[in-house]
Design a protein around this motif. Sequence first.
Motif, PDB file in Angstrom:
ATOM      1  N   SER A 116       0.828  -1.196   0.000  1.00  0.00           N
ATOM      2  CA  SER A 116       0.000   0.000   0.000  1.00  0.00           C
ATOM      3  C   SER A 116       0.867   1.252   0.000  1.00  0.00           C
ATOM      4  CB  SER A 116      -0.910   0.024   1.232  1.00  0.00           C
ATOM      5  OG  SER A 116      -1.795  -1.076   1.222  1.00  0.00           O
ATOM      6  N   ALA A 117       0.344   2.331  -0.578  1.00  0.00           N
ATOM      7  CA  ALA A 117       1.025   3.618  -0.525  1.00  0.00           C
ATOM      8  C   ALA A 117       1.082   4.102   0.919  1.00  0.00           C
ATOM      9  CB  ALA A 117       0.304   4.629  -1.400  1.00  0.00           C
ATOM     10  N   LEU A 118       2.028   4.986   1.212  1.00  0.00           N
ATOM     11  CA  LEU A 118       2.228   5.441   2.585  1.00  0.00           C
ATOM     12  C   LEU A 118       1.049   6.241   3.112  1.00  0.00           C
ATOM     13  CD1 LEU A 118       5.976   6.542   2.386  1.00  0.00           C
ATOM     14  CD2 LEU A 118       5.057   4.564   3.609  1.00  0.00           C
ATOM     15  N   VAL A 119       0.408   7.038   2.251  1.00  0.00           N
ATOM     16  CA  VAL A 119      -0.641   7.942   2.702  1.00  0.00           C
ATOM     17  C   VAL A 119      -1.948   7.753   1.944  1.00  0.00           C
ATOM     18  CG1 VAL A 119      -1.302  10.376   2.933  1.00  0.00           C
ATOM     19  CG2 VAL A 119       1.054   9.673   3.447  1.00  0.00           C
ATOM     20  N   THR A 120      -1.883   7.680   0.634  1.00  0.00           N
ATOM     21  CA  THR A 120      -3.088   7.688  -0.193  1.00  0.00           C
ATOM     22  C   THR A 120      -3.892   6.415  -0.010  1.00  0.00           C
ATOM     23  OG1 THR A 120      -1.939   9.036  -1.837  1.00  0.00           O
ATOM     24  CG2 THR A 120      -3.984   7.972  -2.530  1.00  0.00           C
TER      25      THR A 120
END
Length: 306
Positions: A116-120
């Motif tokens: 998974s992306a860090l934030v989005t």
Amino acid sequence: MSAVLPDVSVTDLAPMLSPLEWVGMQGIDLPVTIDEPGYHRELHATADVQVDLPAPQVKGIHMSRLYRLLDSWGQERQVSPAHIRELLNSMIESHHDCDSRSARIRLVFDLLIRRSALVTEGLSGWKSYPVQVNASLIEGAFSLSIEITIGYSSTCPCSAALSRQLIEEGFLQTFSHQPLIEPAAVAQWLRANASLATPHSQRSEARVSVSVGQEYPNLGLSVLINAVENALGTPVQTAVKRADEQAFAALNGQNLMFVEDAARRIRATLADYSNPKVHVRHLESLHPHDAAAWSATHTQGLHHGK
């Protein structure tokens, strides 16, 4: 075509009477199934399989027997310590007429994990981890090790300190004659000048090897990968948007590391594994050569990811 086909490996004697340590095949294409908690996938692997040939008079082993055993095993079994030992036993038994007492296998494949992306939220992508599994059964003694290559980012602490010094000097040149400084003026200066100098960062890789006991239900690949990435703090990313790139920049700023730091972090997180070995490389952006560090300890581990 009812004639019996000749098999000179059986009927002919070796022209030079001497035993051979290992005989077999390399680079066999094979589907393998990796089944661990939270991970189940069939992957493409290449396999090397060999048995010993202690009988000096035997001209050659039975390559097709090894191939058929491996082919059947790849279709019917998941990759686990018990199933690998089962295969090695079968390889030895299939060559009783060659007096074989030992067998070994090497599996090479890429483990695909979705990250998974860090934030989005909802943004993710695939990340590949090269894996090598080495196992042997030598006169009844079984051993198995896994080696995984893990990519990460490294930012040089020395370069960061030098960059901060230049930014500090630039700030003092601008504001040293002002007795009072408004926060807005400082913020404006930082927006324009905080990248007056930047530390060098580079893609880096850690090659980690540990021994796996035959009593464990699986190889513990994903557990080991997660442990190493958590120790380093800066795993390379897959899909990103600007917010994720900013978060990644923050991780790098908070995890400055020399190659020695990276090796020590990984070694510490592998303290409960058996025979951990670490090799890290920082693929330098400052130099045309790499920085590297190694660490190896021979211990009996207390923990393995189940």
